[in-house]
Design an enzyme around this catalytic site. Structure first.
Site, short mmCIF file in Angstrom:
data_model
loop_
_atom_site.label_atom_id
_atom_site.label_comp_id
_atom_site.label_asym_id
_atom_site.label_seq_id
_atom_site.Cartn_x
_atom_site.Cartn_y
_atom_site.Cartn_z
N LYS A 22 0.84 -1.21 0.00
CA LYS A 22 0.00 0.00 0.00
C LYS A 22 0.87 1.25 0.00
CE LYS A 22 -1.51 1.60 4.05
NZ LYS A 22 -1.31 2.96 4.54
N ASN A 23 1.81 1.32 0.93
CA ASN A 23 2.55 2.58 1.09
C ASN A 23 3.45 2.88 -0.10
OD1 ASN A 23 1.24 3.07 3.46
ND2 ASN A 23 2.90 2.38 4.80
N CYS A 118 -3.61 12.74 13.49
CA CYS A 118 -4.21 11.48 13.08
C CYS A 118 -4.76 10.79 14.32
CB CYS A 118 -3.24 10.61 12.30
SG CYS A 118 -2.19 9.62 13.32
N ARG A 123 0.93 14.35 13.95
CA ARG A 123 1.95 13.86 13.00
C ARG A 123 2.38 15.06 12.17
NH1 ARG A 123 -0.31 8.57 10.15
NH2 ARG A 123 1.69 8.53 9.11
N ASP A 312 4.58 -0.04 12.34
CA ASP A 312 3.32 -0.57 11.79
C ASP A 312 3.07 -2.03 12.17
OD1 ASP A 312 2.84 1.88 10.64
OD2 ASP A 312 3.60 1.32 8.66
N ARG A 404 -8.70 0.25 4.53
CA ARG A 404 -7.70 1.18 4.01
C ARG A 404 -6.43 0.45 3.59
NH1 ARG A 404 -6.34 6.23 7.56
NH2 ARG A 404 -4.98 6.37 5.76
#
Ligand code: EPU
Length: 439
Positions: A22-23, A118, A123, A312, A404
């Protein structure tokens, strides 16, 4: 709204495919803005964040087509005529802030909403702004928007030191530097594989970059980049999440296979900690085989930028510790407030203590199914992991957080033996005596 309902206690088994990162995909999509023409991205996961970022690109004028079956995305950035990223989209996903560097690089100007905080705390984006200023951008704030301009239509390049080595700021600075008039140097750059893969894509597009994967990245600006076809790398956080799922929910002695993966992207700290739990794993090409031990041993971890233990994966590691023997802790030095999942896990019976940036716990613990609330992407998946090993049914509410960043999570887990289903529910329904009886 949707929730996931998991019946705990079924063993995880078989094979789970890993999706594209994803990132990294978000970085590659931002990179496509720099190229006048059609960029083709392969191995793009079908996720809500990808859909959101597609809208961000469309607002700027690009045409974006995505085939969720083949995972191929075509971005036609021939026309980028509205250099703006609106609040409505940036607030849904912070990575939209990559448009600042991308639009400055392509159009010499940008108007991008500030992301704000967030779910787990502030952040900041100060490094993105200071760095782009050091590369020649003139930046003002206007009603919650960052308005940036490159005098003469092109950044001049420059030198900037990141402290800490921010992933997002490294990406924004690369986006700005590759088409700058002069050369640039990013010091203390992020080493995350996502950034390295993204940098390789830029190189393939014609960018002149040296030092990817090291702390100093040097860029020699070029006049323009060409569109290319590029294959996204596998998602390292999804891989780490399923390795943890296998360790806690597999049957002792059984081997679970994770395919289409790139284990080196997890970094040595995670692999070493995982090894120390007693869970055995081997790599064969792009397949990771995890063999479940009789007992897991507690291993404390502390997050750090790559190749440190990924922030993460710390929420998922907390669930692993709850199933392991002994006392341990999870410390997050990257995001010291990232513990919103802990009170939810406590609703499932977890006994743990959060002190500052650390959660302490001792296992093994028996968890019970409960209704729990997703608060953010990685926190939510930790609730699903807890549901795999809890007694009874776990209802993970507000699944949109999971959507997401985890492609077809319930499909992948059901194919691997887990009883999991998606249901819709009314978040604001008021309980009545009758509904209480039904429950
Ligand atoms: N920081 C600053 N100033 C800045 C930018 C960052 O002080 O201008 C600090 C942050 O507060 C944090 C540290 O630098 O303490 C690292 O943050 P970084 O900028 O590296 O994070 P990011 O780029 O915003 C990406 C991932 C996150 C992941 C972090 C850390 C994307 C889209 N997001 O965020 O992923 O947690 O790197 O590895 O790539 C997720 O996927 O769930 C996720 C949150």
């Amino acid at each position: 709204m949707d929730k996931l309902v998991i019946e705990g206690g079924r063993p995880l088994r078989g094979t789970i495919p890993i999706s594209g990162s994803k990132n990294t995909a978000l970085m590659l999509m931002a990179g496509a803005v720099l190229a006048d023409g059609v960029t083709v991205l392969e191995n793009i996961p079908h996720l809500r964040d990808i859909t959101t970022f597609s809208h961000v690109l469309r607002i700027a004028g690009a045409s974006v087509r995505f085939d969720p079956e083949t995972h191929v995305m075509r971005i036609d950035a021939t026309r980028i005529d509205f250099p703006e990223a609106p609040y409505e989209l940036v607030k849904q996903m912070r990575a939209s802030f990559y448009m600042l560097g991308a639009l400055l690089g392509r159009c010499g100007q940008a108007r991008v909403s500030l992301p704000g905080g967030c779910a787990w705390g502030p952040r900041p984006v100060n490094l993105h702004l200071e760095g782009l200023r050091a590369f020649g951008a003139e930046i003002e704030l206007d009603q919650g928007y960052v308005v940036a301009r490159a005098p003469g239509g092109r950044l001049r390049g420059g030198r900037f030191r990141l402290e800490p080595p921010s992933v997002g700021a490294t990406v924004n600075l690369l986006l700005g530097a590759v088409t700058a008039r002069g050369s640039s140097r990013i010091e203390n750059a992020a080493l995350e594989p996502d950034v390295v893969v993204f940098g390789r894509a830029l190189q393939q597009m014609g960018a002149r970059i040296e030092g990817l994967g090291t702390r100093t990245i040097e860029v020699e600006g070029v006049d323009a980049l060409q569109p290319v076809t590029f294959r996204n790398c596998p998602d390292r956080i999804e891989l780490g999440t399923f390795m943890i799922a296998a360790a806690i929910a597999g049957s002792p002695g059984d081997t679970i296979y994770l395919t289409g993966a790139e284990p080196s992207h997890l970094g040595e700290a995670f692999l070493e900690a995982f090894r120390q739990t007693g869970a055995a794993f081997t790599f064969d090409g792009d397949t990771v085989a995890v063999t479940v031990p009789e007992r897991l041993q507690a291993v404390s971890i502390e997050t750090a930028p790559y190749p440190g233990f990924p922030t993460d994966l710390q929420a998922q590691w907390t669930v692993l510790l709850s199933q392991a023997e002994g006392a341990g802790f999870v410390r997050d030095t990257v995001y010291p407030d990232r513990f919103k999942h802990v009170p939810e896990l406590m609703r499932m019976g977890l006994q743990a203590r959060v002190e500052g940036n650390t959660v302490f716990l001792e296992g093994p613990q028996r968890l019970q199914g409960a209704h729990v609330m997703s608060t953010d992407l990685r926190g939510s998946v930790s609730l699903v992991l807890a549901g795999l090993v809890a007694e009874g049914e776990t209802h993970v509410l507000r699944v949109y957080h999971l959507d997401r960043g985890y492609e077809n999570l319930e499909g992948k887990l059901s194919a691997a033996g887990i009883a999991i289903r998606r249901e819709s529910y009314d978040e604001f329904a008021t309980p009545t005596p009758e509904s209480a009886e039904e429950n």
